[in-house]
Scaffold this motif. Sequence first.
Motif, PDB file in Angstrom:
ATOM      1  N   SER A   7      41.069  15.470  52.325  1.00 38.71           N
ATOM      2  CA  SER A   7      41.433  14.087  52.013  1.00 38.71           C
ATOM      3  C   SER A   7      41.509  13.938  50.512  1.00 38.71           C
ATOM      4  O   SER A   7      40.854  14.650  49.748  1.00 38.71           O
ATOM      5  CB  SER A   7      40.411  13.106  52.605  1.00 38.71           C
ATOM      6  OG  SER A   7      39.104  13.372  52.093  1.00 38.71           O
ATOM      7  N   LEU A 153      49.938  15.102  58.439  1.00 40.44           N
ATOM      8  CA  LEU A 153      49.610  14.210  57.323  1.00 40.44           C
ATOM      9  C   LEU A 153      49.479  12.760  57.769  1.00 40.44           C
ATOM     10  O   LEU A 153      50.181  12.321  58.680  1.00 40.44           O
ATOM     11  CB  LEU A 153      50.732  14.261  56.284  1.00 40.44           C
ATOM     12  CG  LEU A 153      50.957  15.531  55.471  1.00 40.44           C
ATOM     13  CD1 LEU A 153      52.259  15.403  54.717  1.00 40.44           C
ATOM     14  CD2 LEU A 153      49.813  15.728  54.510  1.00 40.44           C
ATOM     15  N   HIS A 154      48.602  12.050  57.073  1.00 41.83           N
ATOM     16  CA  HIS A 154      48.528  10.593  57.228  1.00 41.83           C
ATOM     17  C   HIS A 154      48.231   9.989  55.867  1.00 41.83           C
ATOM     18  O   HIS A 154      47.300  10.410  55.171  1.00 41.83           O
ATOM     19  CB  HIS A 154      47.415  10.200  58.207  1.00 41.83           C
ATOM     20  CG  HIS A 154      47.227   8.715  58.328  1.00 41.83           C
ATOM     21  ND1 HIS A 154      46.388   8.000  57.491  1.00 41.83           N
ATOM     22  CD2 HIS A 154      47.778   7.807  59.174  1.00 41.83           C
ATOM     23  CE1 HIS A 154      46.425   6.715  57.832  1.00 41.83           C
ATOM     24  NE2 HIS A 154      47.259   6.578  58.839  1.00 41.83           N
ATOM     25  N   HIS A 155      49.051   9.016  55.454  1.00 45.83           N
ATOM     26  CA  HIS A 155      48.799   8.293  54.216  1.00 45.83           C
ATOM     27  C   HIS A 155      48.489   6.849  54.549  1.00 45.83           C
ATOM     28  O   HIS A 155      49.272   6.177  55.239  1.00 45.83           O
ATOM     29  CB  HIS A 155      50.001   8.355  53.276  1.00 45.83           C
ATOM     30  CG  HIS A 155      49.793   7.579  52.012  1.00 45.83           C
ATOM     31  ND1 HIS A 155      48.975   8.017  50.996  1.00 45.83           N
ATOM     32  CD2 HIS A 155      50.280   6.358  51.622  1.00 45.83           C
ATOM     33  CE1 HIS A 155      48.978   7.123  50.025  1.00 45.83           C
ATOM     34  NE2 HIS A 155      49.751   6.104  50.379  1.00 45.83           N
ATOM     35  N   ASP A 156      47.353   6.378  54.068  1.00 48.11           N
ATOM     36  CA  ASP A 156      46.930   5.000  54.322  1.00 48.11           C
ATOM     37  C   ASP A 156      47.369   4.129  53.149  1.00 48.11           C
ATOM     38  O   ASP A 156      46.854   4.268  52.037  1.00 48.11           O
ATOM     39  CB  ASP A 156      45.410   4.948  54.472  1.00 48.11           C
ATOM     40  CG  ASP A 156      44.921   3.589  54.962  1.00 48.11           C
ATOM     41  OD1 ASP A 156      45.630   2.591  54.746  1.00 48.11           O
ATOM     42  OD2 ASP A 156      43.833   3.527  55.556  1.00 48.11           O
ATOM     43  N   THR A 162      45.332   9.990  51.253  1.00 44.66           N
ATOM     44  CA  THR A 162      46.102  10.910  52.081  1.00 44.66           C
ATOM     45  C   THR A 162      45.132  11.860  52.755  1.00 44.66           C
ATOM     46  O   THR A 162      44.255  12.426  52.090  1.00 44.66           O
ATOM     47  CB  THR A 162      47.113  11.703  51.243  1.00 44.66           C
ATOM     48  OG1 THR A 162      48.084  10.798  50.700  1.00 44.66           O
ATOM     49  CG2 THR A 162      47.827  12.751  52.077  1.00 44.66           C
ATOM     50  N   ARG A 163      45.279  12.015  54.054  1.00 39.31           N
ATOM     51  CA  ARG A 163      44.404  12.905  54.818  1.00 39.31           C
ATOM     52  C   ARG A 163      45.271  13.901  55.570  1.00 39.31           C
ATOM     53  O   ARG A 163      46.376  13.567  55.990  1.00 39.31           O
ATOM     54  CB  ARG A 163      43.533  12.093  55.777  1.00 39.31           C
ATOM     55  CG  ARG A 163      42.634  11.088  55.059  1.00 39.31           C
ATOM     56  CD  ARG A 163      41.934  10.136  56.023  1.00 39.31           C
ATOM     57  NE  ARG A 163      41.015   9.236  55.336  1.00 39.31           N
ATOM     58  CZ  ARG A 163      41.343   8.040  54.855  1.00 39.31           C
ATOM     59  NH1 ARG A 163      42.589   7.586  54.997  1.00 39.31           N
ATOM     60  NH2 ARG A 163      40.440   7.290  54.239  1.00 39.31           N
ATOM     61  N   VAL A 216      50.851  15.176  45.972  1.00 39.57           N
ATOM     62  CA  VAL A 216      50.116  13.929  46.163  1.00 39.57           C
ATOM     63  C   VAL A 216      49.327  13.636  44.888  1.00 39.57           C
ATOM     64  O   VAL A 216      48.447  14.412  44.500  1.00 39.57           O
ATOM     65  CB  VAL A 216      49.147  14.012  47.365  1.00 39.57           C
ATOM     66  CG1 VAL A 216      48.552  12.628  47.649  1.00 39.57           C
ATOM     67  CG2 VAL A 216      49.843  14.564  48.593  1.00 39.57           C
ATOM     68  N   ALA A 221      51.584   7.870  47.814  1.00 38.96           N
ATOM     69  CA  ALA A 221      52.033   8.562  49.017  1.00 38.96           C
ATOM     70  C   ALA A 221      52.563   9.945  48.659  1.00 38.96           C
ATOM     71  O   ALA A 221      53.050  10.157  47.545  1.00 38.96           O
ATOM     72  CB  ALA A 221      53.125   7.752  49.717  1.00 38.96           C
ATOM     73  N   PRO A 222      52.484  10.895  49.569  1.00 43.87           N
ATOM     74  CA  PRO A 222      53.009  12.238  49.289  1.00 43.87           C
ATOM     75  C   PRO A 222      54.497  12.208  48.985  1.00 43.87           C
ATOM     76  O   PRO A 222      55.265  11.488  49.619  1.00 43.87           O
ATOM     77  CB  PRO A 222      52.728  12.996  50.599  1.00 43.87           C
ATOM     78  CG  PRO A 222      51.629  12.233  51.263  1.00 43.87           C
ATOM     79  CD  PRO A 222      51.842  10.801  50.894  1.00 43.87           C
TER      80      PRO A 222
END
Length: 601
Positions: A7, A153-156, A162-163, A216, A221-222
Amino acid sequence: MCRILGSFAAGTDAARPDPAELAAVSARQRHGGPDEHQVLSGPGWSLGCDRLAVTDPCGGTQPYRLPHLPGILAVLNGEIYNHVELRRRLAARGHRFPDRCDGTLLPALYAEYGPAFAEHLDGMFAVAVLDLRPGSVQLVLAVDDMGMKPIHLHHDPYDGATRFASEIPALLAFEGVRIAPREDALDTVLATRTPYASQTALDGISVLPPGATALVRPGRAPVVRRRAPYAAARPVGDTQDVLRHEVRRLATADAPVCAITSGGLDSGLVTALAAEHARETDAPPLHTFHLTYRGKWPDSEAAYARSVARRARTVHHEVTVDPTEIPSLLTRTVRHLGQPNADPITLSTYALFRAVRESGFTVALSGDGADELFGGYDRMRAALTAPAGVDWAGAYADALSAAPRLLREHLYTSSYAAFIADQGSAADRIEQELRSAEGDRASVMSAFETRWRLPAYHLRRVDHLSMAWAVEARMPFCQPAVVAHARELPAAARHGKRALYEAGAELLPAGVLNRPKQPFTLPIAAMIAPGGPLLETVRELLSPARLVLGGKVRADRVNRLLARHLERPNQHIALALWALAVHELWAEVVQGMRIPVGCAA
């Protein structure tokens, strides 16, 4: 080969991740890395690995760190086949390494080349590099050119974090990742059999595209870009010579190696060349594995696999699965994949790699990728012979489906049909891409298959279901030298795998060379037929109460479709029913992915 996670948040003033949360993420994918576990963390960041020790088992502790490069951390899932050459080059520039593990060189490679480091890697890999040096804080993620090793990938957008993780169930164990099934997931599964391209079946979760690097920066965001393909030095010679070279490279490992032998041309070539290599290096005889189901089922390939094994002089294992186990295999495969895959081959794949691991093997060679590169699919043949004026792209897209367009539209409720018409289907996007691409049809189809279809449909399945049993699957056809060789062949040599048939002429039995093409899969039509081991499972998953609640398909029409199949079993209807059932099971399983870790996978 490992499972990786991490993360990256807004900056050094961010909170340190919760150790219990990181332990939960790691535990969700530890089946793929049982040999060593470590997660490092600091303010706003974490980086971890569950290791399957293949190269230099006594070294290679991850995350990788080098004393002379403080602030650079790296983790690797996969294999770097040119690591000896890279280590020599980096040592000449003053870098020193504590062991001979392939991934140990990653911090030095990044220090020399920055985010472009992945352009120098020959292998199958998913890499994360965390740069914590003042003034250059960033996370860099990269996957190999074919997408053999995934990063999810997940971006909050709310907390800027980013995780990432190797597997979706692990990613969902991060507290900041929220479950939101995509509304178009059912249509995508029916139209393409599994989520298409870089999408997954969950909103907000994507998979890094093949040959891509994601940069990142804190709180952002990536930014994903596609790299130039790795420029592999190709062996001199014909298709057999190029493939022989790659099989020999991949058959060399610090762990026991076997081969998956389906009985077809592609795996047969890999098996013959790997067995040849074992004999010429005075290694123990190659072990081969083939899966069958107890009883008499149509389209069995066992006899062909045995003939390949006899010709290659391997120690052959014919793995027999009891059909009564299939319903439980279904649940396990859906859970490991983290998203629906309508190909019945998933169950066979899972059971086969289980047998490989239980027999003591850590590395398995497979023939995946040959059809895409050398034009082996029936849909390719049909497109190549379609006359001018015929909608070959529409027919091609329909051939990818679990349920053709007319059947899908017949089964959908009016509201769901309107939603898909408004949003567009994955099938529409495929047709558009095929029609707009430049070049001859053979090259257009191969490019589409290798860039999008192969990674999403085959390679993620092989990765997840081999690593479910801590087995590293190596695919010679997906190596850069073979890919480049295939793309340089004349179009005629890629029609119907002509080049591969010529390569196998002296290596494989005539019966294997002359047999019709058949996929390694599950006899799904017979297993959903009256008295079949999957009938009750499918009936339960497609019960009217469940379908009405979902609101996407008409329960009465699905029920009539099942009745038609039971009256006269049909492979095409069976696949549509199977796809619907798998989606229903996935929708149920994904809701349980927030349960406490500890339930057996």
